[in-house]
Scaffold this active site. Structure first.
Site, PDB file in Angstrom:
ATOM      1  N   GLN A   1      -5.576  -0.327  -3.630  1.00  0.00           N
ATOM      2  CA  GLN A   1      -6.315  -1.452  -4.212  1.00  0.00           C
ATOM      3  C   GLN A   1      -7.264  -1.013  -5.324  1.00  0.00           C
ATOM      4  O   GLN A   1      -7.401  -1.683  -6.346  1.00  0.00           O
ATOM      5  CB  GLN A   1      -7.091  -2.165  -3.095  1.00  0.00           C
ATOM      6  CG  GLN A   1      -7.764  -3.446  -3.576  1.00  0.00           C
ATOM      7  CD  GLN A   1      -8.512  -4.156  -2.469  1.00  0.00           C
ATOM      8  OE1 GLN A   1      -8.119  -4.098  -1.306  1.00  0.00           O
ATOM      9  NE2 GLN A   1      -9.583  -4.844  -2.821  1.00  0.00           N
TER      10      GLN A   1
ATOM     11  N   CYS B   1       0.850  -1.188   0.000  1.00  0.00           N
ATOM     12  CA  CYS B   1       0.000   0.000   0.000  1.00  0.00           C
ATOM     13  C   CYS B   1       0.885   1.237   0.000  1.00  0.00           C
ATOM     14  O   CYS B   1       1.885   1.303   0.712  1.00  0.00           O
ATOM     15  CB  CYS B   1      -0.959  -0.040   1.190  1.00  0.00           C
ATOM     16  SG  CYS B   1      -0.623   1.130   2.481  1.00  0.00           S
ATOM     17  N   GLU B   2       0.540   2.185  -0.845  1.00  0.00           N
ATOM     18  CA  GLU B   2       1.412   3.346  -1.012  1.00  0.00           C
ATOM     19  C   GLU B   2       1.296   4.342   0.139  1.00  0.00           C
ATOM     20  O   GLU B   2       2.112   5.238   0.258  1.00  0.00           O
ATOM     21  CB  GLU B   2       1.153   4.033  -2.357  1.00  0.00           C
ATOM     22  CG  GLU B   2      -0.189   4.708  -2.487  1.00  0.00           C
ATOM     23  CD  GLU B   2      -0.395   5.297  -3.883  1.00  0.00           C
ATOM     24  OE1 GLU B   2       0.279   4.866  -4.825  1.00  0.00           O
ATOM     25  OE2 GLU B   2      -1.256   6.185  -4.004  1.00  0.00           O
ATOM     26  N   HIS B   3       0.290   4.197   0.973  1.00  0.00           N
ATOM     27  CA  HIS B   3       0.144   5.133   2.091  1.00  0.00           C
ATOM     28  C   HIS B   3       1.009   4.755   3.286  1.00  0.00           C
ATOM     29  O   HIS B   3       1.400   5.606   4.064  1.00  0.00           O
ATOM     30  CB  HIS B   3      -1.325   5.210   2.529  1.00  0.00           C
ATOM     31  CG  HIS B   3      -2.213   5.733   1.450  1.00  0.00           C
ATOM     32  ND1 HIS B   3      -3.500   5.292   1.250  1.00  0.00           N
ATOM     33  CD2 HIS B   3      -1.973   6.647   0.479  1.00  0.00           C
ATOM     34  CE1 HIS B   3      -4.028   5.925   0.216  1.00  0.00           C
ATOM     35  NE2 HIS B   3      -3.129   6.744  -0.271  1.00  0.00           N
ATOM     36  N   HIS B   4       1.262   3.453   3.455  1.00  0.00           N
ATOM     37  CA  HIS B   4       2.020   3.006   4.628  1.00  0.00           C
ATOM     38  C   HIS B   4       3.223   2.131   4.272  1.00  0.00           C
ATOM     39  O   HIS B   4       3.972   1.743   5.156  1.00  0.00           O
ATOM     40  CB  HIS B   4       1.101   2.212   5.568  1.00  0.00           C
ATOM     41  CG  HIS B   4      -0.103   2.961   6.018  1.00  0.00           C
ATOM     42  ND1 HIS B   4      -1.327   2.908   5.365  1.00  0.00           N
ATOM     43  CD2 HIS B   4      -0.275   3.825   7.056  1.00  0.00           C
ATOM     44  CE1 HIS B   4      -2.191   3.697   5.980  1.00  0.00           C
ATOM     45  NE2 HIS B   4      -1.581   4.259   7.010  1.00  0.00           N
TER      46      HIS B   4
ATOM     47  N   CYS C   1      -1.917  -2.616   6.969  1.00  0.00           N
ATOM     48  CA  CYS C   1      -2.004  -1.298   7.614  1.00  0.00           C
ATOM     49  C   CYS C   1      -3.336  -1.128   8.338  1.00  0.00           C
ATOM     50  O   CYS C   1      -3.482  -0.251   9.176  1.00  0.00           O
ATOM     51  CB  CYS C   1      -1.790  -0.176   6.602  1.00  0.00           C
ATOM     52  SG  CYS C   1      -3.021  -0.108   5.303  1.00  0.00           S
TER      53      CYS C   1
ATOM     54  N   HIS D   1      -5.409  -5.820   4.264  1.00  0.00           N
ATOM     55  CA  HIS D   1      -4.384  -4.777   4.325  1.00  0.00           C
ATOM     56  C   HIS D   1      -3.744  -4.787   5.704  1.00  0.00           C
ATOM     57  O   HIS D   1      -4.427  -4.555   6.696  1.00  0.00           O
ATOM     58  CB  HIS D   1      -5.014  -3.396   4.079  1.00  0.00           C
ATOM     59  CG  HIS D   1      -5.519  -3.219   2.682  1.00  0.00           C
ATOM     60  ND1 HIS D   1      -4.980  -2.299   1.822  1.00  0.00           N
ATOM     61  CD2 HIS D   1      -6.502  -3.851   1.998  1.00  0.00           C
ATOM     62  CE1 HIS D   1      -5.614  -2.366   0.654  1.00  0.00           C
ATOM     63  NE2 HIS D   1      -6.549  -3.300   0.736  1.00  0.00           N
TER      64      HIS D   1
HETATM   65 ZN    ZN Z   1      -2.191   1.519   4.003  1.00  0.00          ZN
END
Ligand code: ZN
Length: 187
Positions: A117, A76-79, A147, A145
């Protein structure tokens, strides 16, 4: 290509940032290991789905092609934490099909990048639409996920489902029902 030197420096800094000693025995090789691992995990960065989908075969009858339970792992690109699960891909050909393994290869290309996703689901559908030019495509992704499950809301086992529908699958409810039945989600 992945710049391994940059990753090594970054991991060393990150370890220092959390208060660790990056030179202690157990951590000394960690930056290098992560750099090598990231080359593998993010190898979709240097790949194009066209490589896999451009080879087409002609077919006489345009029956639905469905590949289900394609296992994938992405980040995931956020975490920069893993999310992983299954992809189900179907399309209704318009004279051409791709080799079956190519659908799984297409999934690998887009999973091998920092992702969300929803975008991964659309990219897979759009790549098949663009390259194979079928009558329509439907893609469903079910994923867990880390995260969400190991931090934050902490809901282990919860899965996120995303769907992308293109072409004739938008109009024909029957095709969508067929898809759901094939992947075992019949009501
Ligand atoms: Zn994430």
């Amino acid at each position: 290509m992945v710049d391994q030197e940059k990753i090594k420096k970054a991991v060393k800094l990150l370890l220092e940032g959390i208060g660790e000693d990056p030179d202690r025995e157990g951590l000394a090789q960690t930056p290098e290991r992560i750099a090598r691992m990231y080359s593998e995990i993010f190898d979709g960065m240097s790949k194009d789905a066209k490589e896999h989908l451009s080879r087409r075969f002609t077919v006489e009858s345009n029956e639905m092609v469905l590949e289900k339970d394609i296992t994938f792992y992405s980040m995931c690109e956020h975490h920069l934490m893993p999310f992983f699960g299954k992809v189900h891909v179907a399309y209704l050909p318009d004279g051409y099909v791709a080799g079956l393994s190519k659908l799984a290869r297409t999934v690998e290309v887009y999973a091998g990048r920092p992702q969300i996703q929803e975008r991964m689901t659309s990219q897979i559908a759009d790549a098949i639409m663009g390259e194979l030019q079928p009558q329509g495509v439907m893609v469903m992704v079910e994923a867990e996920h880390l995260c969400m499950t190991m931090r934050g809301v902490k809901k282990p086992g919860s899965r996120t489902v995303t769907v992308a529908v293109r072409g004739i699958f938008r109009e024909e409810t029957v095709l969508r029902s067929q898809f759901m039945a094939c992947i075992g989600r019949e009501r």
